[in-house]
Design an enzyme around this catalytic site. Sequence first.
Site, PDB file in Angstrom:
ATOM      1  N   GLN A 201       0.854  -1.180   0.000  1.00  0.00           N
ATOM      2  CA  GLN A 201       0.000   0.000   0.000  1.00  0.00           C
ATOM      3  C   GLN A 201       0.891   1.231   0.000  1.00  0.00           C
ATOM      4  OE1 GLN A 201      -2.497  -0.473   3.449  1.00  0.00           O
ATOM      5  NE2 GLN A 201      -3.093  -2.552   2.876  1.00  0.00           N
ATOM      6  N   HIS A 202       0.307   2.372  -0.339  1.00  0.00           N
ATOM      7  CA  HIS A 202       1.097   3.600  -0.401  1.00  0.00           C
ATOM      8  C   HIS A 202       1.539   4.026   0.994  1.00  0.00           C
ATOM      9  CE1 HIS A 202       0.435   4.245  -4.654  1.00  0.00           C
ATOM     10  NE2 HIS A 202      -0.863   4.072  -4.483  1.00  0.00           N
ATOM     11  N   ALA A 203       2.716   4.638   1.064  1.00  0.00           N
ATOM     12  CA  ALA A 203       3.231   5.130   2.332  1.00  0.00           C
ATOM     13  C   ALA A 203       2.294   6.201   2.889  1.00  0.00           C
ATOM     14  CB  ALA A 203       4.631   5.708   2.141  1.00  0.00           C
ATOM     15  N   ALA A 211       4.077  -0.033  -3.665  1.00  0.00           N
ATOM     16  CA  ALA A 211       2.996   0.638  -4.395  1.00  0.00           C
ATOM     17  C   ALA A 211       3.429   1.999  -4.929  1.00  0.00           C
ATOM     18  CB  ALA A 211       1.776   0.791  -3.491  1.00  0.00           C
ATOM     19  N   ASP A 212       4.359   2.658  -4.248  1.00  0.00           N
ATOM     20  CA  ASP A 212       4.801   3.991  -4.669  1.00  0.00           C
ATOM     21  C   ASP A 212       5.688   3.960  -5.905  1.00  0.00           C
ATOM     22  OD1 ASP A 212       3.482   5.176  -2.496  1.00  0.00           O
ATOM     23  OD2 ASP A 212       5.195   4.823  -1.184  1.00  0.00           O
TER      24      ASP A 212
END
Length: 566
Positions: A201-203, A211-212
Site C-alpha cells: 500500500q502507499h506510504a 505501491a509507490d
Amino acid sequence: MDQAVLTFHNQLKEEVQVFYTSDYCHKCVYQHLATVKPSNKNTSTVISTKFTLSVRVESQSRNSTLCSWSRTYREGGHYCIWLQTLDGSTEPTCSHTLNKSPNNTYLPLLVAALLLAVIALLIVVVPYVYRRRCTSPFLRTIFCRGPQYSVDNDGAHANETGQSTAKAKPTRLRSLDTFRGFALTVMVFVNYGGGGYWFFQHAPWNGLTVADLVMPWFVFIIGTSVVLAFRSMQRKEVSRLQLLRKFSWRTAVLFLLGFCFINYSPRDGPLSWSWLRVPGVLQRLGFTYFVLSLLQTFWGQKEIPLKAYHWWNPVQDVVLYWPQWLIIILLETLWLCITFLMPVPNCPTGYLGAGGIGDHGLYPNCTGGAAGYIDRRMFGDNMYRYPTCKEMYHTTQPFDPEGVLGTINSIVMGFLGMQAGKILIFYKGTNIRILCRFLVWAVILGISAAILTKCTRDGGFIPVNKNLWSLSFVMCTGCFSFVLLGAMYLVIDVKDWWGGQPFIYPGMNSIFVYVGHSLLGFYFPFSWEMHFQDSHWEWLFQSLWGTTLWVLAAYFLYWKKFFLKI
C-alpha cells in the site's frame, strides 16, 4: 487483520491514562488509547500492528509519566501490560506478558512467492528447452530421434535453425514492453489490495513502498516510448503537424478516459459534479505525455550526427538536446520556488509535512504545503478525499496525489525516461555502452536522492514523498527505473535468456488492462466479498487471482493479435 489486543491490568491505587503514537508518524502528537481504573481493574483495546508503536502511561495525580516503551506488536496477538509496584520499591513498573501468540502473517506471502517462483521457472525453462530440443546434444537424445535428426543433418539443421532464429528476431524493444507490463501487473495487484500487507500500500506520507514505485515507472516508460516512437515517425518523414495531431488526440482520449470513466463507480450513483474528481492518474499521464511529445517534436534531433570527434562526444546525448534540458531545468526551478518560497496562509513557508497531528500538531490544516493549497484553490472538493495520510495523521484537508504542482516533477521523471530512449538510439549496437550509461545515470540519481534525503525518511532537505512527487522521489525512483530497464534489456534483448513472459502481454495492451481492471475489477470473477477478513490468506488469493485473470486476458488478446491503441 493488522490488529492486536492490548489488555492493561492496573494494580496501582490510582487511575492512569494510556497514550500512543506510531513511530512512522513524524513528530506526531500522542493520542489517547485507554483509561484504566485503579485497584486490579483492567481495560482492553485494539491497536494497529502495521508499524512500531510508542506507548506511555501517565498518572494525572502525579502529573508524570509512569512508564513508556516502543514496540512492534504482531497481528492477532493478545498482549497484557501489568501496571504494578514491586516489593521494596515505590516506583511503578510496566511489564509485558503474552496471552495468545500472534499469527504468522508472512506465511501466505511465502507460500505464494514459492508457487510463483515455480511457475516463473517453468515459464522460462519450458520455452528454452523447446527451442534447444534439437540443437543440444543432451536434449536431442530425448526429444529428437529419427533419420531427419541424424549426424549428417546436424550442421544443416543448426544452420536452418540459426537462419530462422535470425529471421524471427524481433525488432521491437521487448524489454520496454516487459517493463511496462511488469509495472502494470504490480499496479493491478496493488489496486486489488496487495493481500492486505502494508508494504503493498502507499506510504502514509514520507517514505517509499512497493505501491509507490508503480506510477513513476509508468511515467519513465512513457518518456522512453516517446523518443523511440517519434524517432521512427520522423524517419518516415511524418510532418510536425501530423505529429501534433497524433499526440494531441491521444492526450485528449487519456483525459476523457480518466475524467469520465475511471472516476465513475456504480456505487456513487449517477455522475455528479459534486464528487467528480478533476485530477487523476490518466489525466496526469496524458498531460505528461503531451509535454514530452512537444519537447521531442520541436527540440528533438532528427538524425544522429556523424561520428566526428568533439569534446562533448561522451555526453552528446545530453549536449545535443540542450533546449530540452533548459526547459526541464526551468520547470524544476519553478517547482522548487513555488514549493519553498510561496506563502501559504497560516502555514510555514516551504512546509512539506502532512499536517494534522504531525509536527507536534502545530499545522493541522497545512497538508501538503503549497501543493495542497494550490489544488484546494483550483479544485475545491473535486479532488481526492482520502489521502494516504488521513488515517495516521488524522488530517481533515483533502489532498490529491495527482495534483498540479506534482505534475511538474512528473514531467521531469518522464524526461529521465526520454534520456534512456536517447541512449538506446545513440549507442544502438554497442550494448555494453548502453548498459554502462544506464548504470551511470542510476548512480548519479541514487547519490542525488541520498544527499537530498540525508539517507533518512523524514530528516533530509527534501524527503522522498510520493504524494508531493518531491524531487528526491523522482531521483530515487529514476534510479530504480534505470536499473530495472537495464537489467531487463540485458536479459531479454541482449542475452535472449527470457522472452518477457508473462509481463510482455499486458505490456503490449496496457490501456486495455488498466481501464478494464479499473472499471470491472471489483466485479465477479475478478473479485468477491471476502468471508475471512481477519486473515491475509483469502485477500492475497483474491489479489493474485484478479491479477492473473487480467494477465491471461492480455495473453488471449496477444494470441488474437488484438492490441488496443489510442
